[in-house]
Design a protein around this motif. Sequence first.
Motif, PDB file in Angstrom:
ATOM      1  N   GLY A 159      47.930  64.701 -37.238  1.00 32.42           N
ATOM      2  CA  GLY A 159      47.759  66.005 -36.612  1.00 32.42           C
ATOM      3  C   GLY A 159      46.807  65.996 -35.444  1.00 32.42           C
ATOM      4  N   VAL A 160      46.692  64.850 -34.776  1.00 34.12           N
ATOM      5  CA  VAL A 160      45.796  64.724 -33.622  1.00 34.12           C
ATOM      6  C   VAL A 160      46.610  64.850 -32.342  1.00 34.12           C
ATOM      7  N   THR A 161      46.200  65.755 -31.474  1.00 32.58           N
ATOM      8  CA  THR A 161      46.789  65.901 -30.141  1.00 32.58           C
ATOM      9  C   THR A 161      45.749  65.501 -29.111  1.00 32.58           C
ATOM     10  N   THR A 162      46.118  64.638 -28.180  1.00 32.79           N
ATOM     11  CA  THR A 162      45.192  64.219 -27.131  1.00 32.79           C
ATOM     12  C   THR A 162      45.755  64.608 -25.763  1.00 32.79           C
ATOM     13  N   VAL A 163      44.895  65.134 -24.912  1.00 36.48           N
ATOM     14  CA  VAL A 163      45.273  65.494 -23.547  1.00 36.48           C
ATOM     15  C   VAL A 163      44.298  64.842 -22.590  1.00 36.48           C
ATOM     16  N   GLN A 164      44.820  64.014 -21.686  1.00 38.17           N
ATOM     17  CA  GLN A 164      43.977  63.480 -20.610  1.00 38.17           C
ATOM     18  C   GLN A 164      44.026  64.488 -19.468  1.00 38.17           C
ATOM     19  N   ALA A 165      42.943  65.241 -19.322  1.00 35.45           N
ATOM     20  CA  ALA A 165      42.905  66.334 -18.356  1.00 35.45           C
ATOM     21  C   ALA A 165      42.631  65.811 -16.951  1.00 35.45           C
ATOM     22  N   GLU A 166      42.784  66.704 -15.967  1.00 35.91           N
ATOM     23  CA  GLU A 166      42.594  66.287 -14.576  1.00 35.91           C
ATOM     24  C   GLU A 166      41.129  66.153 -14.196  1.00 35.91           C
ATOM     25  N   ASP A 167      40.230  66.768 -14.966  1.00 37.56           N
ATOM     26  CA  ASP A 167      38.801  66.615 -14.693  1.00 37.56           C
ATOM     27  C   ASP A 167      38.022  67.035 -15.934  1.00 37.56           C
ATOM     28  N   GLU A 168      36.701  66.883 -15.877  1.00 32.27           N
ATOM     29  CA  GLU A 168      35.842  67.167 -17.028  1.00 32.27           C
ATOM     30  C   GLU A 168      35.865  68.638 -17.415  1.00 32.27           C
ATOM     31  N   ILE A 169      35.919  69.510 -16.429  1.00 31.26           N
ATOM     32  CA  ILE A 169      35.894  70.944 -16.718  1.00 31.26           C
ATOM     33  C   ILE A 169      37.177  71.366 -17.420  1.00 31.26           C
ATOM     34  N   ALA A 170      38.301  70.847 -16.940  1.00 34.74           N
ATOM     35  CA  ALA A 170      39.572  71.162 -17.596  1.00 34.74           C
ATOM     36  C   ALA A 170      39.603  70.607 -19.017  1.00 34.74           C
ATOM     37  N   ALA A 171      39.005  69.433 -19.210  1.00 28.09           N
ATOM     38  CA  ALA A 171      39.038  68.797 -20.526  1.00 28.09           C
ATOM     39  C   ALA A 171      38.357  69.653 -21.579  1.00 28.09           C
ATOM     40  N   ILE A 172      37.173  70.166 -21.259  1.00 23.44           N
ATOM     41  CA  ILE A 172      36.488  71.005 -22.254  1.00 23.44           C
ATOM     42  C   ILE A 172      37.140  72.379 -22.333  1.00 23.44           C
ATOM     43  N   GLY A 173      37.739  72.834 -21.243  1.00 20.77           N
ATOM     44  CA  GLY A 173      38.408  74.130 -21.280  1.00 20.77           C
ATOM     45  C   GLY A 173      39.567  74.140 -22.260  1.00 20.77           C
ATOM     46  N   VAL A 174      40.400  73.089 -22.219  1.00 24.21           N
ATOM     47  CA  VAL A 174      41.537  73.066 -23.147  1.00 24.21           C
ATOM     48  C   VAL A 174      41.055  72.836 -24.579  1.00 24.21           C
ATOM     49  N   ALA A 175      39.949  72.082 -24.753  1.00 23.06           N
ATOM     50  CA  ALA A 175      39.411  71.872 -26.104  1.00 23.06           C
ATOM     51  C   ALA A 175      38.891  73.177 -26.696  1.00 23.06           C
ATOM     52  N   LEU A 176      38.182  73.969 -25.876  1.00 20.98           N
ATOM     53  CA  LEU A 176      37.689  75.255 -26.359  1.00 20.98           C
ATOM     54  C   LEU A 176      38.853  76.202 -26.634  1.00 20.98           C
ATOM     55  N   GLY A 177      39.877  76.154 -25.799  1.00 20.43           N
ATOM     56  CA  GLY A 177      41.066  76.973 -26.054  1.00 20.43           C
ATOM     57  C   GLY A 177      41.726  76.601 -27.364  1.00 20.43           C
ATOM     58  N   ALA A 178      41.735  75.313 -27.675  1.00 16.95           N
ATOM     59  CA  ALA A 178      42.305  74.876 -28.948  1.00 16.95           C
ATOM     60  C   ALA A 178      41.497  75.409 -30.124  1.00 16.95           C
TER      61      ALA A 178
ATOM     62  N   ALA B  99      40.077  65.329 -22.899  1.00 15.96           N
ATOM     63  CA  ALA B  99      39.163  64.318 -22.379  1.00 15.96           C
ATOM     64  C   ALA B  99      39.564  63.888 -20.978  1.00 15.96           C
ATOM     65  N   TYR B 100      38.571  63.494 -20.229  1.00 14.98           N
ATOM     66  CA  TYR B 100      38.770  62.877 -18.927  1.00 14.98           C
ATOM     67  C   TYR B 100      38.163  61.479 -19.005  1.00 14.98           C
ATOM     68  N   PRO B 101      38.856  60.430 -18.579  1.00 12.85           N
ATOM     69  CA  PRO B 101      38.336  59.069 -18.748  1.00 12.85           C
ATOM     70  C   PRO B 101      36.996  58.870 -18.053  1.00 12.85           C
ATOM     71  N   ILE B 102      36.044  58.303 -18.801  1.00 11.84           N
ATOM     72  CA  ILE B 102      34.733  58.013 -18.236  1.00 11.84           C
ATOM     73  C   ILE B 102      34.080  56.926 -19.088  1.00 11.84           C
ATOM     74  N   THR B 103      33.491  55.964 -18.433  1.00 12.98           N
ATOM     75  CA  THR B 103      32.741  54.913 -19.128  1.00 12.98           C
ATOM     76  C   THR B 103      31.440  55.498 -19.663  1.00 12.98           C
ATOM     77  N   PRO B 104      31.049  55.199 -20.904  1.00 12.67           N
ATOM     78  CA  PRO B 104      31.684  54.313 -21.879  1.00 12.67           C
ATOM     79  C   PRO B 104      32.387  55.050 -23.018  1.00 12.67           C
TER      80      PRO B 104
END
Length: 615
Positions: free
Chosen positions: A281-300, A261-266
């Motif tokens: 078993g929850v891992t959270t990653v605050q990514a550097e941008d929106e594209i990276a956020a979904i990229g790591v989620a799809l990789g997971a 995820a990348y922080p964004i309101t709301p």
Amino acid sequence: MTKQVRQLDRVVIRFAGDSGDGMQLTGDRFTSETAQLGNDISTLPNFPAEIRAPAGTLPGVSSFQVHFADFDILTPGDAPNVLVAMNPAALKANLADLPKGASIIVNTDEFTKRNLAKVGYATNPLEDGSLDGWVVAPVGLTSMTVKALESHGVSKKDAERAKNMFALGLLSWMYSRPHESTLRFLERKFAARPELVAANVAAFKAGWNFGETTENFAVRYEVKPAKMAAGNYRNITGNAALALGVVAAGVRAELPVFLGAYPITPASDILHELSKHKKFGVTTVQAEDEIAAIGVALGASYGGALGVTTTSGPGVALKGETISLAVALELPLLIIDVQRAGPSTGLPTKTEQADLNMALFGRHGEAPVAVIAPRSPADCFNAALEAARIALVYRTPVILLSDGYIANGSEPWRLPDVADLPDLRTEFATEPNSEDGTTFLPYLRDPVTLARPWAVPGTPGLEHRIGGLEKADKTGDISYDPANHDFMVRTRAARIEGIEVPDVEVEDPDGTARVLVLGWGSTYGPIGAAARALRQRGLPIAQAHLRHLSPMPKNLGAVLAAYDKVVIPEMNLGQLAGVIRSKFLIDAIAYNQVRGLPFTAAELESVLEEVVKNA
């Protein structure tokens, strides 16, 4: 002094002040107290987008509205019965919403010439007769708080900041709210500074005692608990419910959950909440941008986890290419879009339903995905589980459309029995699946769901190609064959259309209605309240609400055809109405507004009454 106690069935209170006055905290604590008492509740926080707008100005006004009752309610209320105005800006920004005869508790200490001039008051409305149509209770909230804290050794600035607790204490007394949990909350919040714990507790108690002893408030009110199904309840916001739903989905699927995820309101609160649940078993990653956020989620997801990404409309636009990649890879992925008012940055703290077309069609190529929408804060929990079910069973990205109204609003949620939650376990491919048992065919499909096998990387004998280029049927090899591409595009579309979803339910109590009002998402509450009011007046109207927007329920066409007129209220310019018209050839009547605020029940009641009478 003995005070009169008056019974009420419902009350709507709005706390309003400067964005630094703690109105969201005050409203949240009052709501928590009310939830403990057992009332049904619905809330509407409303705050500026700026981190700190100029103090005392109209753009800096923050408010929190809470509707509580001794019966089932569906909305945070159309208009407040009580406004707590901490300064002139709060009064001016909210006065138009107050019906005549409503009560105004106003902090007189802030009505200085300077503060009045900031918001365009030429004269003091507390003195010029302009508030004669309302019941005004002037209270020196700031000065009384400072006086009450003189012996607590805190600075004048810290003492003034505690005025919201004085107001909370007063309102808690007025409406007979329990307050033990608020005192415990203050002890936790200011644990590092014991002097602030003592000061805020003292301010709260001073407000309570003021109500008990002053002659300004001769009446105290009670709202009895609502009759609800037996069980354990808690007050919950939509974002918190989504987060817990994702946690439950991971547990019921016996899969690790990975949030990119990348922080964004709301939507940011979902990241905050999920980061607390590592033990599940929850891992959270605050990514550097929106594209990276979904990229790591799809990789997971490729690696065998339940991949999730959270965002709002601007983020969905950035994620579009990776969503299309997930469509081509045919992997499970949850994309949670907490919609806000646009376009572009738009009104980032206000609500809207304008991302539906983007969710349905906003990708390059033929890239269909499943789309679902919760109808209320508590419903977000079940919607998250349903999104996970679809993603895991059908190996597809699923877009879940919440919005700012649902995300920040709250209501009672009955805790479910874990044993009653759906079994989401899925099987990974473990061995070659070709007819001769020697090779792995990554696009050999389940004959019922059309889903392909999910193979965890590194499983011996299950090596296969991955990437965005078109795949050959069964083998997954890169293919530029025209016939194969046509087949794969149609197969991916058929997989989405074949998703099993429940039939849409119709609320038509006496079966005589000729008008159906159809909604989706957060319009459920206002539509339901308006339909309920019309029926009580003897005007028959049917109501149906869509959770599944792609694919739509199989019986929807028959439901629509059974009524003479179909009305679709939306907080956009008619996006669902356009889909319904094109898909079912129904001349739906669109009723739309994009004000950044939810519909009021009275507004919809008036619109629907006109349609019913002319049907």
